[in-house]
Design a protein around this motif. Structure first.
Motif, PDB file in Angstrom:
ATOM      1  N   PHE A 112      -6.854  24.131 -32.605  1.00 51.60           N
ATOM      2  CA  PHE A 112      -8.055  24.232 -31.769  1.00 51.60           C
ATOM      3  C   PHE A 112      -7.878  23.451 -30.476  1.00 51.60           C
ATOM      4  O   PHE A 112      -8.184  23.945 -29.378  1.00 51.60           O
ATOM      5  CB  PHE A 112      -9.251  23.693 -32.560  1.00 51.60           C
ATOM      6  N   SER A 113      -7.340  22.246 -30.588  1.00 54.42           N
ATOM      7  CA  SER A 113      -7.216  21.363 -29.425  1.00 54.42           C
ATOM      8  C   SER A 113      -6.134  21.826 -28.460  1.00 54.42           C
ATOM      9  O   SER A 113      -6.255  21.637 -27.245  1.00 54.42           O
ATOM     10  CB  SER A 113      -6.950  19.928 -29.886  1.00 54.42           C
ATOM     11  N   GLU A 114      -5.069  22.420 -28.994  1.00 53.91           N
ATOM     12  CA  GLU A 114      -4.027  22.941 -28.120  1.00 53.91           C
ATOM     13  C   GLU A 114      -4.564  24.106 -27.292  1.00 53.91           C
ATOM     14  O   GLU A 114      -4.328  24.183 -26.075  1.00 53.91           O
ATOM     15  CB  GLU A 114      -2.816  23.370 -28.942  1.00 53.91           C
ATOM     16  N   SER A 115      -5.315  25.007 -27.940  1.00 52.75           N
ATOM     17  CA  SER A 115      -5.953  26.101 -27.195  1.00 52.75           C
ATOM     18  C   SER A 115      -6.944  25.552 -26.175  1.00 52.75           C
ATOM     19  O   SER A 115      -7.001  26.004 -25.027  1.00 52.75           O
ATOM     20  CB  SER A 115      -6.671  27.046 -28.161  1.00 52.75           C
ATOM     21  N   LEU A 116      -7.725  24.564 -26.621  1.00 49.04           N
ATOM     22  CA  LEU A 116      -8.733  23.955 -25.755  1.00 49.04           C
ATOM     23  C   LEU A 116      -8.108  23.357 -24.501  1.00 49.04           C
ATOM     24  O   LEU A 116      -8.627  23.524 -23.388  1.00 49.04           O
ATOM     25  CB  LEU A 116      -9.466  22.866 -26.540  1.00 49.04           C
ATOM     26  N   SER A 117      -6.974  22.690 -24.665  1.00 47.88           N
ATOM     27  CA  SER A 117      -6.327  22.042 -23.524  1.00 47.88           C
ATOM     28  C   SER A 117      -5.893  23.066 -22.483  1.00 47.88           C
ATOM     29  O   SER A 117      -5.940  22.800 -21.278  1.00 47.88           O
ATOM     30  CB  SER A 117      -5.126  21.220 -23.985  1.00 47.88           C
ATOM     31  N   ARG A 118      -5.488  24.240 -22.936  1.00 47.06           N
ATOM     32  CA  ARG A 118      -5.049  25.287 -22.014  1.00 47.06           C
ATOM     33  C   ARG A 118      -6.222  25.940 -21.291  1.00 47.06           C
ATOM     34  O   ARG A 118      -6.074  26.431 -20.171  1.00 47.06           O
ATOM     35  CB  ARG A 118      -4.218  26.324 -22.767  1.00 47.06           C
TER      36      ARG A 118
ATOM     37  N   LYS B  23      -9.224  16.816 -19.476  1.00 40.67           N
ATOM     38  CA  LYS B  23      -8.040  16.467 -20.259  1.00 40.67           C
ATOM     39  C   LYS B  23      -8.344  16.508 -21.762  1.00 40.67           C
ATOM     40  O   LYS B  23      -9.461  16.191 -22.184  1.00 40.67           O
ATOM     41  CB  LYS B  23      -7.564  15.058 -19.875  1.00 40.67           C
ATOM     42  N   VAL B  24      -7.339  16.880 -22.527  1.00 40.65           N
ATOM     43  CA  VAL B  24      -7.442  16.888 -23.985  1.00 40.65           C
ATOM     44  C   VAL B  24      -6.209  16.198 -24.551  1.00 40.65           C
ATOM     45  O   VAL B  24      -5.086  16.524 -24.167  1.00 40.65           O
ATOM     46  CB  VAL B  24      -7.530  18.319 -24.545  1.00 40.65           C
TER      47      VAL B  24
END
Length: 274
Positions: free
Chosen positions: A158-164, A172-173
């Motif tokens: 979830f966070s990797e997608s969110l960062s993009r 920033k994430v």
């Protein structure tokens, strides 16, 4: 410049260490906890720079209220730390679906709910930092912690997608992945069940190790908090940050093992193309 933080799970463990370090650094904090009375001592020590609020991370309404509390009390919000969570130990076979859902609801959906509550504000400001506290269990599946690992793997994706999605908007994430730290996470915060005899050499061994390991973990919560402060001061922070020598060693071993296995089966993998 002083920052405004919203930290969930502030009453104990790493969340408590994070909250104290941020306040000692001169920043302001909305400290979320299921029982905000446990934060009364911090309100007494730091006065107007901290506000303790009741936050059940699985509640959309309470998540929204916490974000609004930061903006109303301190005039803004700069950093969200999704720290609240827990992880019991038991065999998959002996873990009920209700227990699975409860852990995933808190550890995964709680992160999603809190994150979604803050996104509109950060997007409009074109600034902000979302810190997701996962675990080494977000990189590899430890024996006896399947619900916890399932949730933490979910947070990672979830966070990797969110960062993009948010990176181009100035938000920033960072995924923070702690190993073993000397908090009550492995003690009173965790239910340990060895399960039936067939799992004695796997889950049973994990439970026995956990009991003997508690209080001897290599990680220092104060140093984890110092690393967090350093992280939010960076112009270009990493997407992932491992915390602890044990965590780093386990992650490195897992990554190299995965790469080796992928290469071993490469011919079969690529054989599926047209």
């Amino acid at each position: 410049m002083s920052k405004v933080w919203l930290i969930t799970g502030s009453s104990r463990g790493l969340g408590r260490a994070f909250t104290e370090a941020v306040l000692e650094a001169g920043d302001r904090v909305v400290a979320g906890a299921r029982n905000p009375a446990q934060l009364a001592d911090l309100e007494k020590r730091f006065g107007e720079r901290v506000r303790a609020v009741s936050v059940d991370v699985t509640s959309e309404a309470q998540a929204k209220d916490a974000v609004e509390a930061a903006i109303e009390r301190f005039g803004g919000l700069d950093v969200l730390v999704n720290n609240a969570g827990y992880g019991n130990v038991a065999p998959v076979e002996d873990t009920t679906l209700e227990e699975f859902r409860a852990q995933i609801e808190t550890n995964l959906f709680g992160v999603i709910i809190m994150t979604k509550a803050v996104i509109p504000y950060f997007r409009e400001r074109e600034a902000g930092h979302i810190i997701q506290v996962t675990s080494i269990a977000g990189r590899l599946g430890p024996v006896g912690r399947a619900p916890y690992a399932a949730a933490k793997f979910g947070v990672e994706g979830f966070s990797e997608s969110l960062s993009r999605e948010l990176g181009p908007l100035g938000v920033k994430v960072t995924i923070v992945e702690p190993g073993g730290f000397r908090t009550d996470f492995a003690g009173s915060s965790t239910e340990l069940r060895e399960g039936r005899a067939e799992y004695d050499s796997t889950v049973g061994a994990t439970v026995r190790f956990q009991r003997s390991y508690n209080g001897r973990q290599p990680g220092d919560p104060a140093k984890a908090a110092a690393a967090l402060l350093q992280l939010v001061s960076m112009r270009e922070p990493p997407l992932r940050l491992l915390l602890g020598s044990d965590c780093y060693a386990a992650a490195e071993k897992s990554i190299l093992s995965t790469l080796e296995a992928d290469r071993r089966w490469k011919d079969l993998s690529v054989s599926t193309d047209f």
